[in-house]
Motif scaffolding. Sequence first.
Motif, PDB file in Angstrom:
ATOM      1  N   HIS A  25       0.868  -1.184   0.000  1.00  0.00           N
ATOM      2  CA  HIS A  25       0.000   0.000   0.000  1.00  0.00           C
ATOM      3  C   HIS A  25       0.899   1.227   0.000  1.00  0.00           C
ATOM      4  CE1 HIS A  25      -3.881  -2.098   0.834  1.00  0.00           C
ATOM      5  NE2 HIS A  25      -3.064  -2.996   1.367  1.00  0.00           N
ATOM      6  N   GLY A  26       1.623   1.404  -1.096  1.00  0.00           N
ATOM      7  CA  GLY A  26       2.529   2.543  -1.191  1.00  0.00           C
ATOM      8  C   GLY A  26       3.676   2.424  -0.215  1.00  0.00           C
ATOM      9  N   ALA A  27       3.720   3.358   0.722  1.00  0.00           N
ATOM     10  CA  ALA A  27       4.810   3.382   1.698  1.00  0.00           C
ATOM     11  C   ALA A  27       4.585   2.422   2.851  1.00  0.00           C
ATOM     12  CB  ALA A  27       4.981   4.799   2.241  1.00  0.00           C
ATOM     13  N   VAL A  52       5.360   8.813   5.145  1.00  0.00           N
ATOM     14  CA  VAL A  52       4.054   8.161   5.218  1.00  0.00           C
ATOM     15  C   VAL A  52       3.054   9.201   5.685  1.00  0.00           C
ATOM     16  CG1 VAL A  52       2.726   6.281   6.216  1.00  0.00           C
ATOM     17  CG2 VAL A  52       5.175   5.980   5.806  1.00  0.00           C
ATOM     18  N   SER A  53       1.949   9.335   4.975  1.00  0.00           N
ATOM     19  CA  SER A  53       0.957  10.350   5.306  1.00  0.00           C
ATOM     20  C   SER A  53      -0.180   9.761   6.131  1.00  0.00           C
ATOM     21  CB  SER A  53       0.384  10.964   4.029  1.00  0.00           C
ATOM     22  OG  SER A  53      -0.404  10.004   3.333  1.00  0.00           O
ATOM     23  N   GLU A  55      -3.164   9.934   5.267  1.00  0.00           N
ATOM     24  CA  GLU A  55      -4.039   9.305   4.275  1.00  0.00           C
ATOM     25  C   GLU A  55      -3.581   7.876   3.982  1.00  0.00           C
ATOM     26  OE1 GLU A  55      -4.608  13.456   4.418  1.00  0.00           O
ATOM     27  OE2 GLU A  55      -2.735  12.362   3.990  1.00  0.00           O
ATOM     28  N   ASP A  56      -2.264   7.657   3.944  1.00  0.00           N
ATOM     29  CA  ASP A  56      -1.738   6.300   3.760  1.00  0.00           C
ATOM     30  C   ASP A  56      -2.191   5.400   4.908  1.00  0.00           C
ATOM     31  OD1 ASP A  56      -0.323   7.059   1.461  1.00  0.00           O
ATOM     32  OD2 ASP A  56       1.457   7.598   2.627  1.00  0.00           O
TER      33      ASP A  56
END
Length: 282
Positions: A25-27, A52-53, A55-56
């Motif tokens: 999932h991305g980061a 890592v945000s 939202e992440d």
Amino acid sequence: MSTLLAEIERFYDAVPRRRADAEDHGALTLFIRRGDGWPYYARPTLGARGAVSAEDVAAVRARQRQLSIPEAFEWVLETTPGLDAAAEAAGLHVRRCPLLVLRGEPVPAALPEDIALSIVAAHDPDLAAVQAVAHVAFGALSTATGPAGPAERDAAAATLPAGLAAAWHASLIEGAMVHAAARGRGGALTGPLCVGSYQHALDVAEIVGVGTLPAARRRGLAAAVTATLARHALNAGMRTVFLSAQNDDVARVYERVGFRRVATACIAEPPEPAERAEDLAP
């Protein structure tokens, strides 16, 4: 990032892949356990760049809810700075725990004469009681002494979920986990009183799940079990042995064994209902 923390980061990525499917999932990487056993968590993707945000984190939480698995995240603060702020912004409670690494040889702990230490074998007749010690120990609200002892352990042993018991037994047979126990030889405190384990990968071992029945605390059992596991790991060829402590008081127990603080382990989970109520209070 230091060489040591990079080594620990590779270990953290390798261990769950034995028994879990990894979703990117991305980061963040979400580990989804195959079969029975304790569920895994999400953690920073190995080698990922960039922050890592919130939202992440929220996106992974939604996926965890979809799968009906715990909304849990684990990482090392010094390796992934800023994830603590992102997790809190996404509504999670972050616990920051001392991360310690063994320096040199483990220091054996002195034990009462009525206590025996051993590595747990797959054919151990007390296997259910050994596993139940952790359930009772971590079910207590603090690390202080208390009334819960062998009777509560034995009651927990009789109600262990079959899937968890089977997964624990399989880990012994496969050698994926090594377990140690301190046992009382007689009297009121008889049988398994303190347990702990280590998991390993890439010549790195992490000591986990060290817990003592409340009625048997303040006798040096946790330090002795930790030293036994550390010695076994070194003898098995592990070049790095580390662990995370619940808090500073627990960290001091491990420091007496020869561990030294090197970083901060973070665990993020949804806040307990009482904590949420406090946040909503005027």
